[in-house]
Design a protein around this motif. Structure first.
Motif, PDB file in Angstrom:
ATOM      1  N   ASN A 150      55.155 137.917  43.796  1.00  0.00           N
ATOM      2  CA  ASN A 150      54.751 136.528  43.953  1.00  0.00           C
ATOM      3  C   ASN A 150      55.107 136.112  45.379  1.00  0.00           C
ATOM      4  OD1 ASN A 150      57.531 136.095  43.956  1.00  0.00           O
ATOM      5  ND2 ASN A 150      57.592 135.366  41.846  1.00  0.00           N
ATOM      6  N   LYS A 151      54.808 134.875  45.723  1.00  0.00           N
ATOM      7  CA  LYS A 151      55.030 134.460  47.108  1.00  0.00           C
ATOM      8  C   LYS A 151      56.496 134.547  47.536  1.00  0.00           C
ATOM      9  CE  LYS A 151      50.916 131.572  47.645  1.00  0.00           C
ATOM     10  NZ  LYS A 151      50.394 130.208  47.913  1.00  0.00           N
ATOM     11  N   PRO A 152      57.451 134.037  46.738  1.00  0.00           N
ATOM     12  CA  PRO A 152      58.854 134.148  47.167  1.00  0.00           C
ATOM     13  C   PRO A 152      59.310 135.599  47.307  1.00  0.00           C
ATOM     14  CG  PRO A 152      58.629 132.488  45.453  1.00  0.00           C
ATOM     15  CD  PRO A 152      57.320 133.203  45.518  1.00  0.00           C
ATOM     16  N   LYS A 153      58.912 136.465  46.378  1.00  0.00           N
ATOM     17  CA  LYS A 153      59.351 137.867  46.405  1.00  0.00           C
ATOM     18  C   LYS A 153      58.800 138.591  47.625  1.00  0.00           C
ATOM     19  CE  LYS A 153      59.472 141.996  43.428  1.00  0.00           C
ATOM     20  NZ  LYS A 153      60.917 142.018  43.189  1.00  0.00           N
TER      21      LYS A 153
ATOM     22  N   GLY B 164      62.508 137.009  62.378  1.00  0.00           N
ATOM     23  CA  GLY B 164      61.899 136.577  63.620  1.00  0.00           C
ATOM     24  C   GLY B 164      60.387 136.643  63.636  1.00  0.00           C
ATOM     25  N   TRP B 165      59.784 137.233  62.608  1.00  0.00           N
ATOM     26  CA  TRP B 165      58.330 137.304  62.542  1.00  0.00           C
ATOM     27  C   TRP B 165      57.739 135.988  62.043  1.00  0.00           C
ATOM     28  CZ3 TRP B 165      55.011 142.064  62.160  1.00  0.00           C
ATOM     29  CH2 TRP B 165      55.613 143.160  62.783  1.00  0.00           C
ATOM     30  N   ILE B 166      56.474 135.765  62.350  1.00  0.00           N
ATOM     31  CA  ILE B 166      55.785 134.522  61.982  1.00  0.00           C
ATOM     32  C   ILE B 166      54.822 134.790  60.830  1.00  0.00           C
ATOM     33  CG2 ILE B 166      54.216 132.707  62.788  1.00  0.00           C
ATOM     34  CD1 ILE B 166      55.257 133.371  65.640  1.00  0.00           C
ATOM     35  N   GLU B 167      54.888 133.940  59.819  1.00  0.00           N
ATOM     36  CA  GLU B 167      53.960 134.067  58.693  1.00  0.00           C
ATOM     37  C   GLU B 167      52.614 133.447  59.059  1.00  0.00           C
ATOM     38  OE1 GLU B 167      55.229 133.342  54.420  1.00  0.00           O
ATOM     39  OE2 GLU B 167      53.893 131.627  54.774  1.00  0.00           O
ATOM     40  N   GLN B 168      51.614 134.283  59.209  1.00  0.00           N
ATOM     41  CA  GLN B 168      50.271 133.810  59.533  1.00  0.00           C
ATOM     42  C   GLN B 168      49.500 133.398  58.290  1.00  0.00           C
ATOM     43  OE1 GLN B 168      50.628 133.791  63.359  1.00  0.00           O
ATOM     44  NE2 GLN B 168      48.494 133.801  62.751  1.00  0.00           N
ATOM     45  N   LYS B 169      49.740 134.109  57.208  1.00  0.00           N
ATOM     46  CA  LYS B 169      48.993 133.841  55.983  1.00  0.00           C
ATOM     47  C   LYS B 169      49.804 134.317  54.787  1.00  0.00           C
ATOM     48  CE  LYS B 169      44.534 134.311  56.012  1.00  0.00           C
ATOM     49  NZ  LYS B 169      43.121 134.795  55.993  1.00  0.00           N
ATOM     50  N   LEU B 170      49.814 133.532  53.719  1.00  0.00           N
ATOM     51  CA  LEU B 170      50.408 133.926  52.447  1.00  0.00           C
ATOM     52  C   LEU B 170      49.636 133.208  51.353  1.00  0.00           C
ATOM     53  CD1 LEU B 170      52.659 135.526  51.001  1.00  0.00           C
ATOM     54  CD2 LEU B 170      54.049 133.440  51.082  1.00  0.00           C
TER      55      LEU B 170
ATOM     56  N   LEU C 290      48.071 138.153  49.292  1.00  0.00           N
ATOM     57  CA  LEU C 290      47.842 138.605  50.658  1.00  0.00           C
ATOM     58  C   LEU C 290      48.868 137.974  51.591  1.00  0.00           C
ATOM     59  CD1 LEU C 290      46.070 139.960  52.883  1.00  0.00           C
ATOM     60  CD2 LEU C 290      44.743 137.842  52.923  1.00  0.00           C
ATOM     61  N   ALA C 291      49.523 138.799  52.383  1.00  0.00           N
ATOM     62  CA  ALA C 291      50.456 138.304  53.385  1.00  0.00           C
ATOM     63  C   ALA C 291      50.102 138.893  54.740  1.00  0.00           C
ATOM     64  CB  ALA C 291      51.894 138.676  53.019  1.00  0.00           C
TER      65      ALA C 291
END
Length: 220
Positions: free
Chosen positions: A142-145, A153-159, A214-215
């Motif tokens: 799931n999204k939290p997992k 330090g990475w940037i979340e572009q899509k989740l 999708l992440a």
């Protein structure tokens, strides 16, 4: 068989696939054929199973009009521990890997600044079925997992979740059908009827519901 699904996935991630691309767990090349359109400078298929890699080579050799990807048999340890890729793909692969945290940590060191890690996996533990067991899935996310695996330090572009309509079919298999493998007819029905509707509903729900997740993470 799942042409509409592969096309849908490609529209979601095409902008992140560029430069030198590493596809982890390429299998027999279904994802490679669907995503490798020639826009990447170089495409590397990583496959730990030598028999699958041989089938992959045969399939890719038969494709014409595009540069043939390189095939590496082994794990991420086959590459020197320095940034050498602009995008690393895990398309329906991470759920098979026992130590997913270490896998992503290792992959993150192979990505150049500004590059991406793209992950597509099955979603929701409550949808875990006989099918998952049969094909070697260790988990669903799931999204939290999944977010916990994002490198520091990475940037979340899509989740986001994908295939909202497909949840109904997956739930039916968990509750009633309990199939270890879908039939070809079932795959075609899902792909031809459900995926076009999912594309519309997913957009309306803003990625809040779906049987896949999708992440996309970007390295600073």
């Amino acid at each position: 068989l799942a042409k509409n699904w592969k096309t849908y996935v490609r529209t979601q991630i095409a902008e992140y696939i560029h430069g030198d691309v590493l596809e982890v767990g390429a299998g027999i090349g279904s994802t490679t054929v669907a995503l490798h359109d020639g826009s990447a400078r170089h495409w590397v298929c990583l496959e730990p199973d030598a028999n699958l890699a041989a089938r992959l080579l045969g399939r890719l050799s038969a494709c014409t009009g595009l540069p043939t990807p390189s095939i590496v048999v082994g794990s991420l340890n086959a590459f020197a521990d320095y940034p050498c890729f602009d995008c690393i793909l895990y398309i329906d692969v991470l759920e098979h890997i026992e130590d997913d945290y270490r896998q992503i940590e290792t992959a993150s060191r192979l990505v150049r600044p500004g590059g991406y890690i793209v992950i597509l996996s099955p979603a929701h533990r409550w949808l875990f079925s006989e099918f998952d067991k049969n094909i070697g899935h260790l988990r669903r996310y799931n999204k939290p997992k999944l977010s916990k695996l994002k490198p520091n330090g990475w940037i979340e572009q899509k989740l986001s979740y994908l295939d909202s309509i497909g949840i109904l079919l997956s739930l039916a298999n968990v509750v009633a059908l309990r199939q270890t493998m879908p039939t070809a007819a079932q795959i075609l029905t899902w792909d031809r009827l459900c995926i076009p509707f999912s594309r519309l509903v997913d957009r309306l729900l803003l990625g809040a519901l779906g049987k896949s997740i999708l992440a996309v993470w970007r390295k600073r």
